[in-house]
Design an enzyme around this catalytic site. Structure first.
Site, mmCIF file in Angstrom:
data_model
loop_
_atom_site.group_PDB
_atom_site.id
_atom_site.type_symbol
_atom_site.label_atom_id
_atom_site.label_comp_id
_atom_site.label_asym_id
_atom_site.label_seq_id
_atom_site.Cartn_x
_atom_site.Cartn_y
_atom_site.Cartn_z
ATOM 1 N N ASP A 1 0.812 -1.215 0.000
ATOM 2 C CA ASP A 1 0.000 0.000 0.000
ATOM 3 C C ASP A 1 0.852 1.275 0.000
ATOM 4 O O ASP A 1 2.029 1.266 0.369
ATOM 5 C CB ASP A 1 -0.895 0.029 1.246
ATOM 6 C CG ASP A 1 -2.066 -0.946 1.150
ATOM 7 O OD1 ASP A 1 -2.064 -1.790 0.240
ATOM 8 O OD2 ASP A 1 -2.966 -0.857 1.999
ATOM 9 N N ASP A 2 0.202 2.366 -0.387
ATOM 10 C CA ASP A 2 0.699 3.751 -0.235
ATOM 11 C C ASP A 2 1.751 4.175 -1.260
ATOM 12 O O ASP A 2 2.293 5.266 -1.169
ATOM 13 C CB ASP A 2 1.238 4.020 1.186
ATOM 14 C CG ASP A 2 0.191 3.794 2.259
ATOM 15 O OD1 ASP A 2 -0.972 3.490 1.913
ATOM 16 O OD2 ASP A 2 0.530 3.911 3.453
ATOM 17 N N HIS B 1 -6.282 3.241 -3.792
ATOM 18 C CA HIS B 1 -6.143 3.456 -2.342
ATOM 19 C C HIS B 1 -6.428 4.927 -1.999
ATOM 20 O O HIS B 1 -5.882 5.456 -1.037
ATOM 21 C CB HIS B 1 -4.719 3.049 -1.925
ATOM 22 C CG HIS B 1 -4.524 2.852 -0.447
ATOM 23 N ND1 HIS B 1 -5.446 2.250 0.374
ATOM 24 C CD2 HIS B 1 -3.480 3.180 0.365
ATOM 25 C CE1 HIS B 1 -4.987 2.219 1.612
ATOM 26 N NE2 HIS B 1 -3.805 2.786 1.640
ATOM 27 N N HIS C 1 -4.957 9.587 0.825
ATOM 28 C CA HIS C 1 -4.963 8.758 2.032
ATOM 29 C C HIS C 1 -5.701 9.430 3.182
ATOM 30 O O HIS C 1 -5.186 9.560 4.302
ATOM 31 C CB HIS C 1 -3.521 8.428 2.446
ATOM 32 C CG HIS C 1 -3.381 7.101 3.144
ATOM 33 N ND1 HIS C 1 -3.567 6.954 4.498
ATOM 34 C CD2 HIS C 1 -3.098 5.866 2.687
ATOM 35 C CE1 HIS C 1 -3.374 5.685 4.829
ATOM 36 N NE2 HIS C 1 -3.090 5.001 3.745
ATOM 37 N N HIS D 1 3.702 -2.394 2.993
ATOM 38 C CA HIS D 1 3.766 -1.051 2.403
ATOM 39 C C HIS D 1 5.031 -0.866 1.575
ATOM 40 O O HIS D 1 6.117 -1.248 2.015
ATOM 41 C CB HIS D 1 3.724 0.015 3.506
ATOM 42 C CG HIS D 1 2.422 0.063 4.241
ATOM 43 N ND1 HIS D 1 2.128 -0.792 5.286
ATOM 44 C CD2 HIS D 1 1.323 0.831 4.068
ATOM 45 C CE1 HIS D 1 0.905 -0.528 5.721
ATOM 46 N NE2 HIS D 1 0.389 0.453 5.007
HETATM 47 ZN ZN LIG Z 1 -2.542 3.047 3.277
#
Ligand SMILES: [Zn+2]
Length: 355
Positions: free
Chosen positions: A162-163, A213, A217, A307
Site C-alpha cells: 500500500d501507499d 487506495h 490517504h 507497504h
Molecule cells: Zn494506506
C-alpha cells in the site's frame, strides 16, 4: 518560533511557514508527491532562523507525509475537521490555515508520533464507522464486492503493498518479487500515481496488479460522500493516464469506512479489499519481526498487508525475502488480491466479521 502547514491538491503539496506573529517566514513552496523526502529535509530548517518549526500541521485528509516527518524528528500535529474552515470537495484547506491554527491554538490539534500513526486518537470514529458499516458490507459481500480474505481451503494467498508508488522502494520490492517470480497487488494513492506514472507502468509491466487506495490517504469518516467519490475518481483518472485502465479493487486507508462512503461504491465500481494479515511494517519493528508477524498469521486464503510507499520502507524491503521464502515453503501460491474475492462469502463475511 515557526509554524508550518502542509496542504494537498490535485498537483501535490503546498507548504506555508509562518512566525510567532503570523507573518510569512518564507515564500510558500510547492512540492510534487515524489519530492516528499526533500520537503521533509527542507522543513528541518525552513526559515531564516534555520530552526525546525514548533509544529508541522497536516489535515486528517492527508495520510501520506506524517510518517516521514515524524521519522525525521519533526513535531507533527493533525488538524481535524472541527477545528478547520470548510474544505473544498477536492483538496485540503490552505496550508496557511493549518499553520495559523497551530500558532493560535496548538492545544486543539492532535500530536502524531512515529509509533502511533496518522489516526492517533480517532479510535471512536474508526470503530464506530466500522460497526455502522456492517449492514452495507454484508450487502457488498453478497455481491462478491467486499472481502478480507479468500477461500480457506485453497493454497492461495495475496501479497499486497500500500501507499506507493514510491520513487525508491517500489523498484526494490519489484526486484525481490521478480527474483522469486511471485505476483503481488499494489494499492496506490492518486497523488503518487500522478507524480510517478513510470513506476505504475513498471508494476504493470512486471505482471502485478493494481488497487485504488484513494488520492491523499484521508481518514474516510471525515469525508462527505462526494469528497470520497472524487478521491476514487481522480485516482482512477491518474491510473488511466498512466496505464490505460482502472483497478478492480479498492482499499480504504487504515481500513476505515462508514456506510455513507460505502454507499458511493456504486454497482460496477471496485470491490472493497481489506486484509486479514497486518505486517505492522509501517511501525518499523525490525525486518525479523515483520517477517515473523506475517508468517505467524498467514493461512490459506490470507490477504497480507505490507507497504512500499508513504514513509521509510527499508524494513519492509528487508523483510520481504524471508516473507516470500516462508510462504513458498508452505507451498502457498501468490495470486492477485482480486482473485480471492470469490470465496469471501464462505466464511461469514459481513456483519459478524468486524463485530
Ligand atoms: Zn494506506
Amino acid at each position: 518560533m515557526l509554524y508550518a502547514g502542509i496542504a494537498w491538491s490535485a498537483d501535490g503539496y503546498e507548504v506555508e511557514v509562518i512566525d510567532a506573529e503570523g507573518n510569512r517566514a518564507t515564500a510558500p513552496t510547492r512540492w510534487d508527491a515524489e519530492r516528499v523526502p526533500e520537503m521533509t529535509t527542507w522543513l528541518e530548517a525552513p526559515g531564516p532562523a534555520s530552526e525546525p518549526p514548533r509544529a508541522v500541521v497536516v489535515e486528517s485528509t492527508n495520510g501520506l507525509v506524517d510518517g516521514l516527518l515524524t521519522a525525521a524528528g519533526l513535531t507533527v500535529y493533525r488538524a481535524d475537521p472541527w477545528v478547520l474552515p470548510e474544505r473544498p470537495d477536492f483538496g485540503s484547506v490552505p496550508a496557511r490555515a493549518l499553520a495559523e491554527r497551530a500558532r493560535t491554538d496548538l492545544a486543539s490539534l492532535a500530536p502524531l508520533t512515529a509509533e502511533g500513526g496518522g489516526q492517533t486518537g480517532r479510535d471512536d470514529d474508526y470503530h464506530g464507522g466500522i460497526e455502522r458499516s456492517a449492514g452495507r458490507e454484508a450487502e457488498l459481500a453478497r455481491e462478491g464486492r467486499w472481502f478480507r480474505h479468500g477461500p480457506r481451503d485453497r493454497d492461495e494467498i495475496a501479497l499486497t503493498f500500500d501507499d506507493g508508488p514510491d520513487p525508491v522502494f517500489t523498484r526494490q520490492v519489484l526486484d525481490i518479487l521478480a527474483r522469486y517470480e511471485v505476483r503481488a497487488t499494489f494499492f496506490c494513492v492518486g497523488l503518487h500515481v500522478h507524480a510517478l506514472p513510470d513506476e505504475v507502468r513498471r508494476i504493470v509491466d512486471a505482471g502485478h496488479d493494481l488497487g485504488n487506495h484513494t488520492w491523499s490517504h484521508p481518514f474516510l469518516p471525515d469525508l462527505t460522500p462526494r469528497q470520497f467519490r472524487l478521491q476514487l475518481e481522480r485516482t482512477d483518472e491518474a491510473f488511466m493516464r498512466a496505464v490505460g485502465r482502472v483497478p478492480a479493487v479498492f482499499r480504504p486507508p487504515y481500513g476505515a469506512r462508514t456506510p455513507e462512503v460505502l454507499g458511493e461504491l456504486l454497482p460496477g465500481g471496485p470491490a472493497l479489499a481489506l486484509w486479514d494479515v497486518d505486517s505492522w511494517d509501517w511501525a518499523r519493528p525490525g525486518p525479523e519481526e515483520i517477517a515473523r508477524t506475517v508468517l505467524d498469521h498467514t493461512r490459506q486464503g490470507s490477504l497480507i498487508l505490507m507497504h512500499d510507499g508513504g514513509g521509510d520502507r527499508r524494513q519492509s524491503v528487508a523483510a520481504l525475502p524471508a516473507v516470500i521464502e516462508g510462504l513458498l515453503e508452505r507451498n502457498l501460491r501468490f495470486v492477485a488480491a482480486e482473485a480471492l474475492r470469490g470465496g469471501a462469502r464462505t466464511e461469514g463475511a459481513g456483519a459478524s466479521h468486524e463485530g
